[in-house]
Design a protein around this motif. Structure first.
Motif, short mmCIF file in Angstrom:
data_model
loop_
_atom_site.label_atom_id
_atom_site.label_comp_id
_atom_site.label_asym_id
_atom_site.label_seq_id
_atom_site.Cartn_x
_atom_site.Cartn_y
_atom_site.Cartn_z
N LEU A 132 -30.74 -5.79 11.61
CA LEU A 132 -29.94 -4.48 11.69
C LEU A 132 -28.80 -4.63 12.75
CD1 LEU A 132 -32.16 -1.54 10.66
CD2 LEU A 132 -30.25 -2.91 9.29
N LYS A 137 -21.63 -12.31 10.25
CA LYS A 137 -21.51 -11.74 8.95
C LYS A 137 -21.79 -13.21 8.49
CE LYS A 137 -18.89 -7.68 8.85
NZ LYS A 137 -17.82 -6.94 8.19
N VAL A 213 -29.45 -2.64 4.61
CA VAL A 213 -28.00 -2.73 4.52
C VAL A 213 -27.36 -3.70 3.51
CG1 VAL A 213 -26.04 -2.87 5.73
CG2 VAL A 213 -27.74 -1.64 6.76
N ASP A 215 -23.66 -4.61 1.60
CA ASP A 215 -22.15 -5.02 1.64
C ASP A 215 -21.69 -4.48 0.23
OD1 ASP A 215 -19.41 -5.89 1.74
OD2 ASP A 215 -19.95 -7.37 3.06
N ASP A 247 -21.77 -0.73 8.26
CA ASP A 247 -23.17 -0.79 7.55
C ASP A 247 -23.28 0.52 6.82
OD1 ASP A 247 -23.03 -3.05 8.77
OD2 ASP A 247 -24.81 -2.91 10.26
N ASN A 249 -26.59 2.13 4.88
CA ASN A 249 -27.92 1.87 4.44
C ASN A 249 -28.20 2.64 3.18
OD1 ASN A 249 -28.94 4.41 5.19
ND2 ASN A 249 -29.09 3.69 7.67
N LYS A 280 -30.49 -7.04 5.89
CA LYS A 280 -29.08 -6.84 5.75
C LYS A 280 -28.28 -7.85 5.28
CE LYS A 280 -25.47 -5.96 9.24
NZ LYS A 280 -25.17 -5.56 10.64
N ALA A 282 -24.21 -8.95 5.15
CA ALA A 282 -22.92 -8.52 5.61
C ALA A 282 -22.15 -9.68 5.35
CB ALA A 282 -22.65 -8.06 7.03
#
Ligand code: NAD
Ligand code: TYD
Length: 337
Positions: A132, A137, A213, A215, A247, A249, A280, A282
């Protein structure tokens, strides 16, 4: 140009066909789809009588279907896959077959038919999971580290596609895209499941603590990115595609949906977490931005709201989908219906 779209009756595939036929009406589209639980020809009813659109009900695992579909094709855009992580945890073999073996069968046919471009649609999930607090990325140089049977099968397919470029000179491109949302998404995935549950007066099941999270990218931005790669992308290259700049969630997504639908947070129900749940994702999409001039155009809050309106206005579509097999799946996954 004659394009073979595999999995064109699914969520992104059908949005892609509608996008392409709107923007390039003289191209011919062949849609090869097995019509699994996730395939729905209703998504394509606006083009079904278009003389430039052809549907083949077939399986990418079936050589005859694939050879028939590949005749006279210039470009393949390969979407067909088993696509839901939770189902992959219950039935990994289906994912290995469709996503890895199915891709290999298509690649062989593409080599045999001297296809001018084989574009493989893949996912950011092949890169694994970020923490997190990570500021990093995923990008095109990130090591693969898939953690679910779904992402492992997509990783396997990506490797095969690159191997066919190196070994057989097949002109390939790959995109690894983040989570999509928008019209025609099957309500097993988080956003359409949450919206349709609330519209039915049911709660939103949030896995674990909800601090996961993703994207999020509006589906049309994904279609635009594939368009850019087909038109301007370099053969042999991979392009990462993503949308969010901050971000967001799952709990925040659920709360946004409830607020648009004028419901309070009592509609959130924390449920048992998914095994191996990636914390997560990203995506750094600077390569496709710098080299091909693509960037996401649709803002999350605005297009989440428009997506909610679409589900509100297309109740018949999702009510039909949420019957039969879906009810069995829901009961197995969430323990009730
Ligand atoms: P989806 O599950 O909605 O649709 C998949 C389609 O493929 C269905 O129409 C299904 O009938 C068809 N299909 C499955 N197995 C087949 C087979 N053996 N032969 C022929 N057709 C078959 O999936 P989606 O969400 O539209 O995803 C499409 C592609 O994009 C997948 O490859 C997925 O990995 C990738 N992707 C999805 C996302 C996302 O957020 N949904 C993000 C990045 C990449
Ligand atoms: P999903 O839409 O299944 O996509 P993916 O697993 O490919 O990212 O899930 C998006 C996020 O929402 C993921 O963190 C899992 C979570 N989730 C829930 O909290 N509840 C649900 O009922 C579902 C389906 C997903």
């Amino acid at each position: 140009m004659k394009i073979l779209v595999t999995g064109g009756a699914g969520f992104i595939g059908s949005n892609f066909i509608l996008y392409w036929m709107r923007n390039y009406p003289s191209d011919k589209i062949i849609n090869l789809d097995k019509l699994t639980y996730a395939g729905n020809l209703e998504n394509l009813k606006s083009v079904k009588d278009n003389p430039n659109y052809f549907f083949i009900h077939g399986d990418i695992l079936n050589l005859n279907d694939v050879n028939k579909a590949m005749e006279g094709i210039d470009v393949v855009v390969h979407f067909a896959a088993e696509s839901h992580v939770d189902r992959s945890i219950k039935r990994p073999a289906d994912f290995i077959m469709a996503n890895i073996v199915g891709t290999q069968i298509l690649l062989d046919a593409a080599v045999k038919n001297k296809i001018k471009r084989f574009h493989h649609v893949s996912t950011d999930e092949v890169y694994g999971s970020l923490n997190l607090e990570d500021k990093n990325k995923f990008n095109e140089r990130t090591n693969y580290n898939p953690r679910s049977p779904y992402s492992a099968s997509k990783a396997g397919s990506d490797h095969l596609v690159r191997a066919y470029f190196a070994t057989y000179d097949l002109p390939i491109t790959i995109t690894n895209c983040s989570n999509n949302y928008g019209q025609y998404q099957f309500p097993e995935k988080m956003i359409p499941l949450a919206i349709t549950n609330v519209l039915e007066g049911k709660k939103i099941p949030v896995y674990g603590d909800g601090f996961y999270v993703r994207d999020w990218l509006y589906v049309e931005d994904h279609c635009r990115a594939i368009d850019a790669v087909l038109k301007k992308g370099k053969v042999g290259e991979t392009y990462c595609i993503g949308g969010s700049t901050e971000d967001i969630n799952n709990l925040t997504v659920a709360k946004k949906i409830l607020s648009f639908l004028k419901k309070d947070d009592s509609f959130i129900e924390f449920v048992k977490d998914r095994p191996g749940h990636d914390r997560k994702y990203a995506v750094d999409w600077s390569k496709i931005k710098n080299e091909l001039g693509w960037n996401p155009l649709h803002k999350f809050d605005d297009w989440l709201e428009k997506t909610i309106f679409w589900y509100k206005n297309n109740e018949e579509w999702w009510r039909r989908v949420k019957t039969g097999e879906y009810q069995k799946y829901y009961k197995e996954q969430y323990g009730e219906e």
